[in-house]
Design an enzyme around this catalytic site. Structure first.
Site, short mmCIF file in Angstrom:
data_model
loop_
_atom_site.label_atom_id
_atom_site.label_comp_id
_atom_site.label_asym_id
_atom_site.label_seq_id
_atom_site.Cartn_x
_atom_site.Cartn_y
_atom_site.Cartn_z
N SER A 59 0.88 -0.98 0.01
CA SER A 59 -0.47 0.32 -0.03
C SER A 59 1.07 1.13 -0.07
O SER A 59 1.71 1.34 0.94
CB SER A 59 -0.84 0.17 1.08
OG SER A 59 -1.76 1.32 1.07
N VAL A 64 7.51 2.50 4.28
CA VAL A 64 8.45 1.81 3.43
C VAL A 64 7.80 1.76 2.07
O VAL A 64 8.60 2.33 0.78
CB VAL A 64 8.56 0.03 3.52
CG1 VAL A 64 9.34 -0.34 3.33
CG2 VAL A 64 9.48 0.21 5.74
N CYS A 65 6.35 1.39 1.80
CA CYS A 65 6.20 2.07 0.15
C CYS A 65 5.91 3.13 0.20
O CYS A 65 6.52 3.52 -1.83
CB CYS A 65 4.85 1.01 0.43
SG CYS A 65 4.21 -0.19 1.26
N ASP A 66 5.63 3.73 0.66
CA ASP A 66 6.02 5.10 0.14
C ASP A 66 7.69 6.21 0.26
O ASP A 66 8.03 5.93 -0.91
CB ASP A 66 4.80 6.79 1.36
CG ASP A 66 5.48 7.40 1.07
OD1 ASP A 66 4.54 8.84 1.65
OD2 ASP A 66 6.48 7.80 1.56
#
Length: 173
Positions: A59, A64-66
């Site tokens: 997501s 971490v995804c950001d």
């Protein structure tokens, strides 16, 4: 029948089941249908003839995804001739909002929310959570996979340099 790979990766230390095959370098990249931010369908053929880095995240609204999406956005700005796609199960509306807020313009965010077409084709759909496991694929102009990383612990970062090098090599092949 969908392949189930038990304990293929962990999520917060707990083993999870991935749906779909484990892809390897040299495999033909499987087709998929995901949704762009405007709800239009996007397939592998939509970027045919291009070198692609496909960054897979659970997501974009998590730390971490950001960071992963921002990092590949920076790399995309320097990689002329390479398309960078970020795939998650976030709704297209959420991806569009996130990209606007984050100033991400060099990466195309794509939603696999509708039917996990990408997740099951690339072996990254987490059965227990209906999220995608963190992974990075590089696909060359001929739809051959030239780089694969399934991140063993979903909450960890992928290697950022190796896929960029693989994409550069594929550009010059």
């Amino acid at each position: 029948m969908t392949i189930e790979r038990q304990a293929a990766v962990t999520f917060k230390g707990n083993p999870v089941t991935l749906l779909g095959p484990e892809l390897k370098v040299g495999d033909k990249a499987p087709d998929f249908t995901v949704l762009a931010n405007d709800l239009s369908p996007v397939t592998l053929d939509s970027s045919k003839g291009s070198v692609r880095i496909i960054s897979v995240v659970p997501s974009v609204d998590t730390g971490v995804c950001d960071m992963q999406t921002r990092r590949f956005n920076e790399e995309a700005a320097k990689l002329d001739g390479v398309k960078v796609l970020t795939v998650s199960v976030d709704l297209p509306f959420a991806q569009k909002r996130w990209c606007g807020a984050a100033g991400v313009e060099n990466v195309q965010t794509l939603s696999d929310h509708r039917d996990l077409s990408f997740g099951t084709a690339y072996g990254v759909a987490i059965k227990e959570l209906r999220l995608l496991a963190r992974a990075v694929f590089v696909v060359d102009r001929n739809d051959q996979i030239v780089y694969v990383e399934y991140v063993p612990e979903v909450t960890n970062h992928p290697d950022y340099e190796a896929p960029v090098l693989a994409a550069k090599k594929a550009l010059n092949a």
